[in-house]
Design an enzyme around this catalytic site. Sequence first.
Site, mmCIF file in Angstrom:
data_model
loop_
_atom_site.group_PDB
_atom_site.id
_atom_site.type_symbol
_atom_site.label_atom_id
_atom_site.label_comp_id
_atom_site.label_asym_id
_atom_site.label_seq_id
_atom_site.Cartn_x
_atom_site.Cartn_y
_atom_site.Cartn_z
ATOM 1 N N CYS A 1 -5.737 -2.765 2.639
ATOM 2 C CA CYS A 1 -5.355 -2.761 4.060
ATOM 3 C C CYS A 1 -6.544 -2.932 5.004
ATOM 4 C CB CYS A 1 -4.536 -1.514 4.377
ATOM 5 S SG CYS A 1 -3.524 -1.693 5.876
ATOM 6 N N LYS B 1 -10.517 2.872 -1.447
ATOM 7 C CA LYS B 1 -10.612 2.171 -0.167
ATOM 8 C C LYS B 1 -11.913 2.497 0.553
ATOM 9 C CE LYS B 1 -7.576 1.424 3.886
ATOM 10 N NZ LYS B 1 -6.225 1.769 4.386
ATOM 11 N N GLU C 1 0.830 -1.207 0.000
ATOM 12 C CA GLU C 1 0.000 0.000 0.000
ATOM 13 C C GLU C 1 0.870 1.265 0.000
ATOM 14 O OE1 GLU C 1 -3.692 1.801 2.720
ATOM 15 O OE2 GLU C 1 -2.185 0.507 3.637
#
Length: 284
Positions: A152, A115, A42
């Site tokens: 993540c 995200k 990431e």
Amino acid sequence: MLMNVAALQCSFGEDREQNVAKVEAGIREAARAGANVVLPPELFEGPYFPTLELEERFELANPLEGHPTISRISALAKELQVAVPVSFFERSGPAYYNSVAMISESGAVLGVYRKSHIPDGPGYEEKYYFRPGNTGFKVWPTKWGTIGVGICWDQWFPEAARAMVLMGADVLFYPTAIGSEPDDPHRDTKDPWQRAMIGHAVCNAAPVIAANRVGEETRQSFYGHSFICDAMGEKLAELDAHEEGIATAELDLAHSRRTRAAFGFFRDRRPELYEVLGTADGNK
């Protein structure tokens, strides 16, 4: 159907050029090892910057259009005939996102995933920088199979993994930046982190690949342990807490699909009973 996958595990410093070059070298190494899909960590263009709330760090963001790193990785993907999910700090008008651009083996940008789940805690001050993603979950076809990509903190949410597999993902990829907890230096989340993703693999009969950072950064120590597991949750490859390099494995997606059908997880789902999952607090 076989898919060869690789997770890159790297340390990163302040020099963007050096960081991108390191990822490019890792992609080349993975391609030489036979990888078809290569996953970098990431936000690999620099240090993990959301450790503190500093307004000047918004200058690190770039729009998708004309993004220099995405252009470089696209050219490399085309040269090597590999697919690469590229994590980047995206600026879109006045909004900022933690995003992935999915680059195909032809070098084309297939789309962007933003995200969905944004953490906010000591050392992980992402809500200061990023809006929650507005793309919904995404899956993308490659010539070797369909992949889903979370980012993540998304990997802690079973709903995200299930949604991507329902949408057709054969394999789940998670670029990651996870390590120490600045407010609790004795807490080690490495094992729970891996267990959560292995649970996604087992409950969806879908292999999982996670690529993490490694090494010391300002206020953070990233613990590596990037890994690949199969549809039954067995680890096929794993790096340790200190090494930089690649983890590779060959995945038999036809076998995974048979396993998924045989276990009946999707046959026996009861979506009509899951209305509560569409609420914030369990109240309809």
